[in-house]
Design a protein around this motif. Structure first.
Motif, mmCIF file in Angstrom:
data_model
loop_
_atom_site.group_PDB
_atom_site.id
_atom_site.type_symbol
_atom_site.label_atom_id
_atom_site.label_comp_id
_atom_site.label_asym_id
_atom_site.label_seq_id
_atom_site.Cartn_x
_atom_site.Cartn_y
_atom_site.Cartn_z
ATOM 1 N N GLN A 1 0.300 -8.583 8.796
ATOM 2 C CA GLN A 1 1.313 -7.784 9.484
ATOM 3 C C GLN A 1 2.668 -8.489 9.452
ATOM 4 O O GLN A 1 3.688 -7.890 9.096
ATOM 5 N N PHE A 2 2.698 -9.766 9.792
ATOM 6 C CA PHE A 2 3.963 -10.494 9.799
ATOM 7 C C PHE A 2 4.527 -10.690 8.391
ATOM 8 O O PHE A 2 5.746 -10.645 8.199
ATOM 9 N N VAL A 3 3.659 -10.853 7.404
ATOM 10 C CA VAL A 3 4.135 -10.949 6.013
ATOM 11 C C VAL A 3 4.795 -9.625 5.611
ATOM 12 O O VAL A 3 5.886 -9.616 5.020
ATOM 13 N N PHE B 1 12.003 1.138 -1.765
ATOM 14 C CA PHE B 1 11.284 -0.110 -1.493
ATOM 15 C C PHE B 1 10.804 -0.149 -0.044
ATOM 16 O O PHE B 1 9.640 -0.444 0.223
ATOM 17 N N LYS B 2 11.692 0.145 0.903
ATOM 18 C CA LYS B 2 11.313 0.102 2.320
ATOM 19 C C LYS B 2 10.264 1.169 2.642
ATOM 20 O O LYS B 2 9.369 0.938 3.456
ATOM 21 N N LEU B 3 10.351 2.318 2.004
ATOM 22 C CA LEU B 3 9.350 3.364 2.235
ATOM 23 C C LEU B 3 7.982 2.964 1.677
ATOM 24 O O LEU B 3 6.948 3.277 2.270
ATOM 25 N N ILE B 4 7.978 2.240 0.571
ATOM 26 C CA ILE B 4 6.710 1.733 0.016
ATOM 27 C C ILE B 4 6.110 0.684 0.954
ATOM 28 O O ILE B 4 4.914 0.710 1.249
ATOM 29 N N VAL B 5 6.947 -0.235 1.445
ATOM 30 C CA VAL B 5 6.454 -1.250 2.383
ATOM 31 C C VAL B 5 5.996 -0.576 3.683
ATOM 32 O O VAL B 5 4.971 -0.944 4.247
ATOM 33 N N ALA B 6 6.733 0.431 4.142
ATOM 34 C CA ALA B 6 6.352 1.162 5.359
ATOM 35 C C ALA B 6 4.987 1.826 5.174
ATOM 36 O O ALA B 6 4.151 1.824 6.091
ATOM 37 N N THR B 7 4.745 2.377 4.002
ATOM 38 C CA THR B 7 3.438 2.991 3.709
ATOM 39 C C THR B 7 2.340 1.930 3.737
ATOM 40 O O THR B 7 1.239 2.171 4.248
ATOM 41 N N THR B 8 2.644 0.751 3.223
ATOM 42 C CA THR B 8 1.682 -0.356 3.257
ATOM 43 C C THR B 8 1.410 -0.789 4.698
ATOM 44 O O THR B 8 0.270 -1.077 5.061
ATOM 45 N N ILE B 9 2.447 -0.801 5.528
ATOM 46 C CA ILE B 9 2.276 -1.132 6.950
ATOM 47 C C ILE B 9 1.397 -0.077 7.617
ATOM 48 O O ILE B 9 0.520 -0.404 8.422
ATOM 49 N N TYR B 10 1.611 1.196 7.272
ATOM 50 C CA TYR B 10 0.757 2.261 7.814
ATOM 51 C C TYR B 10 -0.708 2.020 7.451
ATOM 52 O O TYR B 10 -1.596 2.131 8.300
ATOM 53 N N ILE B 11 -0.976 1.682 6.200
ATOM 54 C CA ILE B 11 -2.355 1.424 5.756
ATOM 55 C C ILE B 11 -2.935 0.234 6.516
ATOM 56 O O ILE B 11 -4.074 0.285 6.991
ATOM 57 N N LEU B 12 -2.147 -0.827 6.673
ATOM 58 C CA LEU B 12 -2.602 -1.984 7.443
ATOM 59 C C LEU B 12 -2.929 -1.578 8.872
ATOM 60 O O LEU B 12 -3.981 -1.932 9.402
ATOM 61 N N PHE B 13 -2.017 -0.829 9.525
ATOM 62 C CA PHE B 13 -2.236 -0.414 10.908
ATOM 63 C C PHE B 13 -3.471 0.475 11.032
ATOM 64 O O PHE B 13 -4.176 0.429 12.026
#
Length: 161
Positions: free
Chosen positions: A14-16, A106-118
């Motif tokens: 999450q922090f990464v 880029f931020k939307l891709i990372v946001a999608t990855t954060i969603y998957i993590l969450f």
């Protein structure tokens, strides 16, 4: 409850991801229509408000780890009456909203990855909460993970009918 390796792994990832999100990468930037920028800004502000309210409502129960703290209480009031994980939901609103606002793929891709993590972090967290709180099973059925269940049901009813 005792923290396990998975607790530390989820928090580390999450922090990464948060760190990667704040890096200014301009691989592809999109010039949205103005209303998309406004939607992004509204979503961002809404997310900040949700995060602040959720933090206040969690109070002493707050922990970055999915495993509940030993003397914690199950919060089922305020935002938690409608959403099981409003803090995560608010963070998702913030990262998606800001990505839309500035038009950053880029931020939307990372946001999608954060969603998957969450999604996976909450799945793990809910296993722990079911062990820790007897009433969590009924609470889980009555509320949505990141969005209020009744709103989602009504939206899909309107779409399908």
């Amino acid at each position: 409850m005792k923290l396990e390796n998975n607790d530390f792994i989820f928090v580390l990832v999450q922090f990464v991801l948060f760190f990667v999100y704040v890096i200014d990468v301009k691989i592809v930037s999109i010039g949205w229509l103005p209303f998309i920028n406004r939607i992004g800004l509204f979503t961002f502000v809404l997310g900040v408000l949700i995060v602040l309210v959720a933090l206040l409502q969690l109070n002493k129960n707050l922990s970055p780890f999915p495993t509940p703290k030993l003397n914690s209480k199950l919060v089922k009031t305020g935002l938690y009456k409608f959403i099981r994980h409003p803090l995560y939901a608010g963070i998702l609103y913030v990262v998606f909203g800001y990505g839309l606002y500035i038009g950053s793929i880029f931020k939307l891709i990372v946001a999608t990855t954060i969603y998957i993590l969450f999604y996976f972090k909450t799945k793990y967290e809910e296993e722990k909460l079911l062990e820790f709180f007897d009433e969590y099973k009924a609470y889980k059925v009555a509320t949505g993970r990141f969005f209020p269940k009744k709103i989602l049901i009504n939206c899909f009813k309107n779409i399908l009918v």
